[in-house]
Design an enzyme around this catalytic site. Structure first.
Site, short mmCIF file in Angstrom:
data_model
loop_
_atom_site.label_atom_id
_atom_site.label_comp_id
_atom_site.label_asym_id
_atom_site.label_seq_id
_atom_site.Cartn_x
_atom_site.Cartn_y
_atom_site.Cartn_z
N SER A 145 0.86 -1.19 0.00
CA SER A 145 0.00 0.00 0.00
C SER A 145 0.89 1.23 0.00
O SER A 145 2.08 1.14 0.37
CB SER A 145 -0.85 0.00 1.28
OG SER A 145 -1.48 1.24 1.48
N TYR A 158 -2.12 -1.27 10.45
CA TYR A 158 -2.09 -1.40 8.98
C TYR A 158 -0.77 -0.85 8.43
O TYR A 158 -0.11 -1.48 7.60
CB TYR A 158 -3.28 -0.64 8.40
CG TYR A 158 -3.49 -0.80 6.92
CD1 TYR A 158 -4.27 -1.84 6.40
CD2 TYR A 158 -2.93 0.10 6.01
CE1 TYR A 158 -4.48 -1.97 5.04
CE2 TYR A 158 -3.13 -0.02 4.65
CZ TYR A 158 -3.91 -1.06 4.16
OH TYR A 158 -4.11 -1.19 2.81
#
Ligand code: NAD
Length: 263
Positions: A145, A158
């Protein structure tokens, strides 16, 4: 475009929805036999599997390994190699999100995110490498990401997991650099998945904004292009990495984020 992948075999984790399903569909469209994986309603998953097989003519199997269980992940990799006869491509895509200040982050949520978003990648790689080393070829692509490169508040687990994915990608790449195998990470910015669609509608309702305002000023605040990354754009990057043209790209973290991490 033909990427020369016909007859290869891929496992795509978390491919019952969103990005994973789009990537599995792109691979199947190139003649790659695919093992789907992920959670969801059994009948809906079977429908997805059957439709993809019918549309592409390749073998599409499903394995329900839970990405929090290393033994199930190893079973899925063995299943792919046994049922489809080889294993060329592993796409580590399964992932979840949870948003909370770090000092209030539930420890069990932290553990779950690290397990699904990071440790599952270790387990697929651990199980797939002996097969790929024996074949002297293979491609591992980890869907990280923009949050593998930069942070946002309230996403500690995350962000930590995705930064970890880049570390695992680099260490693995160095180990297999002379084995005909590559290991890379794709770092997308915001992609318009069903998950994001729900966030747009909820935020619009909660803040009294139009959906267009939410997309531009809230969701895409960090994304300079003010456009979502599309499934086709992600698929193009994946197909390049797993093709012969991508053979010298190894250990890379490839941004596809409309300029987010340039700032
Ligand atoms: P999604 O929720 O649509 O799909 C996630 C997939 O993971 C689903 O198939 C789900 O069943 C599966 N999954 C979740 N927990 C699992 C478990 N325990 N075992 C097996 N499968 C499990 O999400 P998405 O937006 O398509 O995200 C896919 C990946 O892309 C994730 O790793 C995410 O971090 C990454 N990503 C997404 C975006 C975005 O904007 N959507 C941006 C950057 C990176």
């Amino acid at each position: 475009m033909n990427f020369g992948l016909t007859g290869q075999v891929a496992v795509v984790t978390g491919s019952t929805s969103g990005i994973g399903l789009a990537l599995a569909t792109a691979l199947a469209g190139q003649g790659v036999h695919v093992v789907l994986n992920g959670l969801g309603d059994a009948a809906a998953i079977e429908q997805t599997r059957a439709e993809l097989a019918a549309a592409t003519g390749v073998q599409v199997l499903y394995h329900g390994a839970d990405m929090t269980h290393g033994d199930q992940i190893a079973g899925m990799i063995a299943f792919a190699a046994e049922r489809l006869g080889r294993l060329d491509i592993v796409v580590n895509n399964a992932g979840i999100q949870f948003v909370s200040p770090v000092d209030q982050f539930p420890p069990e949520k932290w553990d779950q995110i690290i397990a699904i978003n990071l440790t599952s990648n270790f387990h697929t790689i651990r199980a797939a490498l002996p097969i790929m080393k024996a074949a002297k070829s293979g491609r591992i692509v980890n869907i990280a990401s923009a949050h593998g490169l930069v942070a946002s508040p309230f996403k500690s687990a995350y962000v930590a997991a995705k930064h970890g994915v880049l570390g695992l990608t680099k260490a693995t790449a160095l180990e297999i650099a002379q084995e005909g195998i590559t290991c890379n990470a794709i770092c997308p910015g915001y992609v318009h998945t069903p998950l994001v669609d729900g966030q747009i509608k909820d935020t619009a309702r909660a803040r009294g904004l139009t959906e267009e305002q939410v997309v531009r000023d809230v969701i895409l605040a960090a994304q300079p292009s003010k456009r979502f990354v599309t499934f086709d754009q992600l698929s193009g990057m994946l197909l390049y990495l797993v093709s012969d043209a991508g053979a010298s790209v190894n250990g890379a973290a490839l941004s596809i984020d409309g300029g987010w991490t340039a700032g």
